[in-house]
Design a protein around this motif. Structure first.
Motif, PDB file in Angstrom:
ATOM      1  N   PRO A  58      44.995 107.537  15.324  1.00  0.00           N
ATOM      2  CA  PRO A  58      44.497 107.288  16.730  1.00  0.00           C
ATOM      3  C   PRO A  58      45.780 107.347  17.936  1.00  0.00           C
ATOM      4  O   PRO A  58      46.639 106.948  17.409  1.00  0.00           O
ATOM      5  N   THR A  59      45.349 108.099  18.751  1.00  0.00           N
ATOM      6  CA  THR A  59      46.296 108.430  19.777  1.00  0.00           C
ATOM      7  C   THR A  59      45.908 107.793  21.351  1.00  0.00           C
ATOM      8  O   THR A  59      46.827 107.933  22.101  1.00  0.00           O
ATOM      9  N   ASP A  60      44.654 107.608  21.479  1.00  0.00           N
ATOM     10  CA  ASP A  60      44.278 107.366  22.923  1.00  0.00           C
ATOM     11  C   ASP A  60      42.778 106.447  22.718  1.00  0.00           C
ATOM     12  O   ASP A  60      41.896 106.845  22.697  1.00  0.00           O
ATOM     13  N   PHE A  61      43.126 105.300  22.670  1.00  0.00           N
ATOM     14  CA  PHE A  61      42.066 104.143  22.542  1.00  0.00           C
ATOM     15  C   PHE A  61      41.038 104.323  23.365  1.00  0.00           C
ATOM     16  O   PHE A  61      39.823 104.094  23.134  1.00  0.00           O
ATOM     17  N   ALA A  62      41.111 104.515  24.536  1.00  0.00           N
ATOM     18  CA  ALA A  62      40.192 104.561  25.808  1.00  0.00           C
ATOM     19  C   ALA A  62      39.395 105.748  25.538  1.00  0.00           C
ATOM     20  O   ALA A  62      38.038 105.553  26.090  1.00  0.00           O
ATOM     21  N   SER A  80      46.013  99.880  27.244  1.00  0.00           N
ATOM     22  CA  SER A  80      45.629 101.130  26.257  1.00  0.00           C
ATOM     23  C   SER A  80      46.649 102.603  26.480  1.00  0.00           C
ATOM     24  O   SER A  80      47.111 102.983  25.477  1.00  0.00           O
ATOM     25  N   ARG A  81      46.975 102.640  27.898  1.00  0.00           N
ATOM     26  CA  ARG A  81      47.769 103.718  28.095  1.00  0.00           C
ATOM     27  C   ARG A  81      49.172 103.319  27.472  1.00  0.00           C
ATOM     28  O   ARG A  81      49.730 104.423  26.831  1.00  0.00           O
ATOM     29  N   LEU A  82      49.492 102.167  27.455  1.00  0.00           N
ATOM     30  CA  LEU A  82      50.855 101.717  26.936  1.00  0.00           C
ATOM     31  C   LEU A  82      50.858 101.797  25.421  1.00  0.00           C
ATOM     32  O   LEU A  82      51.954 102.152  24.885  1.00  0.00           O
ATOM     33  N   ALA A  83      49.811 101.870  24.796  1.00  0.00           N
ATOM     34  CA  ALA A  83      49.566 101.869  23.293  1.00  0.00           C
ATOM     35  C   ALA A  83      49.487 103.253  22.925  1.00  0.00           C
ATOM     36  O   ALA A  83      48.991 103.585  21.761  1.00  0.00           O
ATOM     37  N   SER A  84      49.446 104.150  23.738  1.00  0.00           N
ATOM     38  CA  SER A  84      49.164 105.519  23.297  1.00  0.00           C
ATOM     39  C   SER A  84      50.391 106.431  23.219  1.00  0.00           C
ATOM     40  O   SER A  84      51.360 106.406  23.814  1.00  0.00           O
ATOM     41  N   PRO A  85      50.665 107.053  22.027  1.00  0.00           N
ATOM     42  CA  PRO A  85      51.742 107.731  21.867  1.00  0.00           C
ATOM     43  C   PRO A  85      52.167 108.963  22.576  1.00  0.00           C
ATOM     44  O   PRO A  85      53.258 109.326  23.272  1.00  0.00           O
TER      45      PRO A  85
END
Length: 329
Positions: free
Chosen positions: A210-214, A248-253
């Motif tokens: 996963p790369t973009d949770f939102a 979510s943005r901070l958790a996106s590679p």
């Protein structure tokens, strides 16, 4: 046939008395037996082992973490290393492999078959267990991955590892972890453990991460990806992902990809019938990396699912091995 009669039919020994050990030979030069009892099938058209080295598997603790409730947890690492052969003078190239778990507690040994197959090709594979999201949400997992990389470098001599050739490979949530760790390297989020050693790596292999949770719920999936009880909800602290867009943005590679900072070459592999992580997640990462001029390779296994129907195959592992060989020397 009675045992004594069978014994009488065995070819007579070549010596009249017990022989001394034959020294100074190799497996290729040791005298070949010409015996072939009736009914014995003889195969004489190959002499090479073609699936690699034997592999030793050991376990050790790479770090002890203090949790928010004051308790401590030892984090193990399983090390798969080529056996029965002398390591290269510089040591084995290293692959730090992170098993997926929907960010919950991992069954790291569930991917032993793949780790063994890569180690048999001449790599030291280190498979660490991370703090899972039930006890420590993001960024704990990427921090533990960086510590694992540094731990291998710190113990490179003992492990016969080459500290200059280290790669990351992860699957599912483990792929998210290695992307985050690989894209940030020695920058934050980080920890103080083994800081005298670098967490930077040569290359990254992302299997259906996963790369973009939102954006996950905007594409077909068998899961709800924004509910607090979803894997992504737990990873952000047991919250509704769509109500915590900044987290979510901070958790996106992809947030950590910038033109100015070098990014390790990355191999993305994703199945076209993935029920759990929408295929579009890899498309988004690939598009962003290409936009920034990064070195990225994308392989779609059109009929594959989430780690099945093609991923557990020599062909898929061959793609990984070829990529590692191209970037690890």
């Amino acid at each position: 046939m009675p045992d004594n009669e069978a014994a009488a039919n065995i070819a007579a020994p070549p010596a009249q008395s017990p022989m001394e050990p034959l020294l100074g030979y190799t497996a290729a030069t040791f005298p070949r037996s010409d015996e072939a009892p009736e009914g014995c099938r003889v195969i004489d058209d190959w002499e090479e082992d073609d699936f690699g080295h034997p592999v030793d598997i050991t376990e050790e603790t790479y770090v002890t973490r203090r949790l928010s409730d004051g308790s401590a947890v030892d984090l193990p690492m399983w090390i798969y290393s080529p056996a029965g052969v002398r390591p290269p003078d510089e040591g084995w190239p290293v692959v730090v492999f992170v098993r997926g778990s929907a960010f919950h507690e991992q069954n790291v040994l569930g991917f032993t078959d793949c780790c063994v197959r890569i180690a048999a090709r001449g790599y030291l594979v280190a498979a660490p267990k991370y703090r899972h999201s039930d006890i420590a949400p993001f960024p704990a997992q990427m921090q533990d991955c960086k510590t694992a990389v540094r731990y291998v470098r710190a113990h490179a001599g003992r492990l016969h590892a080459d500290p200059e050739r280290v790669a990351l490979w992860g699957e599912s949530s483990g792929a998210h972890t290695v992307l985050m760790a690989g894209f940030t390297g020695d920058t934050g989020p980080d920890t103080e453990d083994y800081q005298e050693f670098s967490a930077e790596v040569r290359c990254i292999v992302d299997w259906y991460g996963p790369t973009d949770f939102a954006m996950m719920n905007y594409y077909p999936s068998a899961q709800n990806h924004h509910d607090p009880d979803s894997p992504e909800g737990w990873e952000l602290g047991h919250v509704d992902v769509l109500e915590r867009l900044e987290d979510s943005r901070l958790a996106s590679p992809m947030t950590y990809l910038v033109a100015e900072r070098p990014t390790p070459p990355t191999l993305i592999m994703h199945g076209g019938r993935d029920m759990l992580v929408p295929f579009n997640q890899s498309c988004r990462l690939y598009a962003r990396m290409r936009e920034l001029g990064k070195d990225v390779t994308f392989i779609k296994l059109a009929e594959a699912g989430h780690g099945c129907r093609g991923f557990r195959s020599e062909r898929a592992l061959g793609c990984v091995a070829d990529f590692l060989a191209a970037h690890m020397g």
